[in-house]
Design a protein around this motif. Sequence first.
Motif, mmCIF file in Angstrom:
data_model
loop_
_atom_site.group_PDB
_atom_site.id
_atom_site.type_symbol
_atom_site.label_atom_id
_atom_site.label_comp_id
_atom_site.label_asym_id
_atom_site.label_seq_id
_atom_site.Cartn_x
_atom_site.Cartn_y
_atom_site.Cartn_z
ATOM 1 N N LEU A 87 7.503 7.740 5.048
ATOM 2 C CA LEU A 87 6.809 6.017 4.801
ATOM 3 C C LEU A 87 7.735 5.687 3.833
ATOM 4 O O LEU A 87 8.027 4.264 3.776
ATOM 5 N N PHE A 88 9.380 6.333 3.321
ATOM 6 C CA PHE A 88 9.850 5.088 2.583
ATOM 7 C C PHE A 88 10.726 4.880 2.794
ATOM 8 O O PHE A 88 12.341 3.525 2.478
ATOM 9 N N HIS A 89 11.428 5.799 4.360
ATOM 10 C CA HIS A 89 12.569 4.903 5.251
ATOM 11 C C HIS A 89 12.947 5.844 6.405
ATOM 12 O O HIS A 89 11.748 7.438 6.395
ATOM 13 N N PRO A 90 13.279 5.595 7.669
ATOM 14 C CA PRO A 90 13.012 6.200 8.648
ATOM 15 C C PRO A 90 13.467 7.354 9.212
ATOM 16 O O PRO A 90 12.844 8.538 9.660
ATOM 17 N N GLU A 91 15.201 7.579 8.139
ATOM 18 C CA GLU A 91 15.471 9.340 8.143
ATOM 19 C C GLU A 91 14.415 10.123 7.052
ATOM 20 O O GLU A 91 14.687 11.057 7.381
ATOM 21 N N ARG A 150 -8.867 1.914 -2.099
ATOM 22 C CA ARG A 150 -8.971 0.240 -2.749
ATOM 23 C C ARG A 150 -8.418 0.253 -1.595
ATOM 24 O O ARG A 150 -9.200 -0.664 -0.644
ATOM 25 N N ASN A 151 -7.193 0.781 -1.502
ATOM 26 C CA ASN A 151 -6.311 0.185 0.453
ATOM 27 C C ASN A 151 -6.719 0.527 1.715
ATOM 28 O O ASN A 151 -6.260 0.469 2.759
ATOM 29 N N GLY A 152 -7.974 1.739 1.244
ATOM 30 C CA GLY A 152 -8.418 2.415 2.629
ATOM 31 C C GLY A 152 -6.736 2.869 2.975
ATOM 32 O O GLY A 152 -7.102 2.741 3.959
ATOM 33 N N PHE A 153 -6.403 3.291 2.499
ATOM 34 C CA PHE A 153 -4.695 3.979 2.796
ATOM 35 C C PHE A 153 -4.997 5.148 3.917
ATOM 36 O O PHE A 153 -5.610 6.371 3.487
ATOM 37 N N ALA A 154 -3.927 5.271 5.180
ATOM 38 C CA ALA A 154 -3.747 6.538 5.748
ATOM 39 C C ALA A 154 -1.966 6.194 6.769
ATOM 40 O O ALA A 154 -2.018 5.498 6.412
ATOM 41 N N LEU A 155 -2.152 7.245 7.205
ATOM 42 C CA LEU A 155 -0.950 7.309 7.295
ATOM 43 C C LEU A 155 -0.167 6.533 8.954
ATOM 44 O O LEU A 155 -1.446 6.118 9.924
ATOM 45 N N PHE A 183 0.704 3.927 -2.883
ATOM 46 C CA PHE A 183 0.839 5.508 -2.842
ATOM 47 C C PHE A 183 1.799 6.492 -2.984
ATOM 48 O O PHE A 183 1.569 7.906 -3.835
ATOM 49 N N LEU A 184 3.156 5.775 -3.548
ATOM 50 C CA LEU A 184 4.119 6.434 -4.036
ATOM 51 C C LEU A 184 3.123 6.507 -5.389
ATOM 52 O O LEU A 184 3.977 7.525 -5.939
ATOM 53 N N ALA A 185 3.989 5.117 -6.128
ATOM 54 C CA ALA A 185 3.711 5.226 -7.562
ATOM 55 C C ALA A 185 2.291 5.332 -8.413
ATOM 56 O O ALA A 185 2.128 4.987 -9.697
ATOM 57 N N GLU A 199 0.644 -1.089 -0.250
ATOM 58 C CA GLU A 199 -0.106 0.296 -0.225
ATOM 59 C C GLU A 199 0.850 1.273 -0.078
ATOM 60 O O GLU A 199 0.704 2.575 -0.975
ATOM 61 N N ILE A 200 2.045 0.999 0.637
ATOM 62 C CA ILE A 200 3.017 2.146 0.682
ATOM 63 C C ILE A 200 3.353 2.506 -0.809
ATOM 64 O O ILE A 200 4.256 3.596 -1.496
#
Length: 358
Positions: A83-87, A168-173, A24-26, A20-21
């Motif tokens: 979302l993509f990397h901790p830093e 469709r993913n019901g995406f949330a942070l 969100f990006l692509a 789902e992440i």
Amino acid sequence: MTHLCLADLERAARDALPGEIWDFLAGGSGAEVSLAANRAAFERIFLVPRMLRDLTGSTTEVEILGGRAALPVAVAPVAYQRLFHPEGELAAARAARDAGVPYTICSLSSVPLEEIAAVGGTPWFQLYWLRDEKRCLELVRRAEDAGCAAIVFTVDVPWMGRRLRDMRNGFALPAHVTAANFDAGVAAHRRAEGISAVADHTAREFAAATWESVDAVRAHTDLPLVLKGILAVEDARRAAGAGAAGIVVSNHGGRQLDGAVPGIEVLGEIAAAVSGSCEVLLDGGIRGGGDILKAAALGASAVLVGQPAMWGLAAAGQNGVREVLDLLAVELRNAMGLAGCTSVPAARGLGTRISGYG
């Protein structure tokens, strides 16, 4: 693993990120017609190279908005990079600094803008127009105080487009990722079937920008003002007349109006229409150094690169973003030499042809 092109890093990022992440990006909006068209448009453009030229002293260095850059590239604003990397944004900004290119801090960054700007290099700040105009202009002042070198005002997002993958993913942070530059409450974290919580949050926060909004921002800062999301010649001329230092020709990566023309298709006529009265940058669909050369041939002074930088971030953090920028540098130098160009401005003398292939 050795990455020889950006597509290699795209595959690495897709393997590294939850589904789902990645979406969100692509993903794009609607049926993702404009998302696909951005690449197809580049693939239809062919350059007419020049031969028997002295390539001594070739350089990819350019001046963008009054500052020097090692490449005609800036890292585009991308929301919520933790979302993509901790830093998150800190890693991407360090990579841009070390590569000698500007980094655009997003209003919806997951690290406070002051911390990102403190990394150094050439930070720009991207602005959305908010329902609360006072808070919006406070962000401009914060960016200026933090040392940002330009304000990039995104004008094509009165609200987010219908991004069906997120719905469709019901995406949330996730809980650890927030809109660090202002209190977003719980809206962006509230998961519900068939709803993008991020889109729900922006619908509550954002408002439609107008030319009066541009005037308000222009009056509030002495920084160069760049309008991002311009596709019509008439809007480009008006932006230049309103005192914009630059425009970014962009359909928001196919993530806003599905069916909007790819930026590269209107770049040439827009660059001709403003005729040097403001800088013209391109965003959307850049996947290699050859694409940068095509954009330069059609009149762009620089390009913005968003998704590929995030592929690098997801694959290997700061080192991955730097690898993306280094690959673009290698590919651009190669393309310039093979096309007979010793500088990026010289590319404007190259001919282009549109093919039915691609």
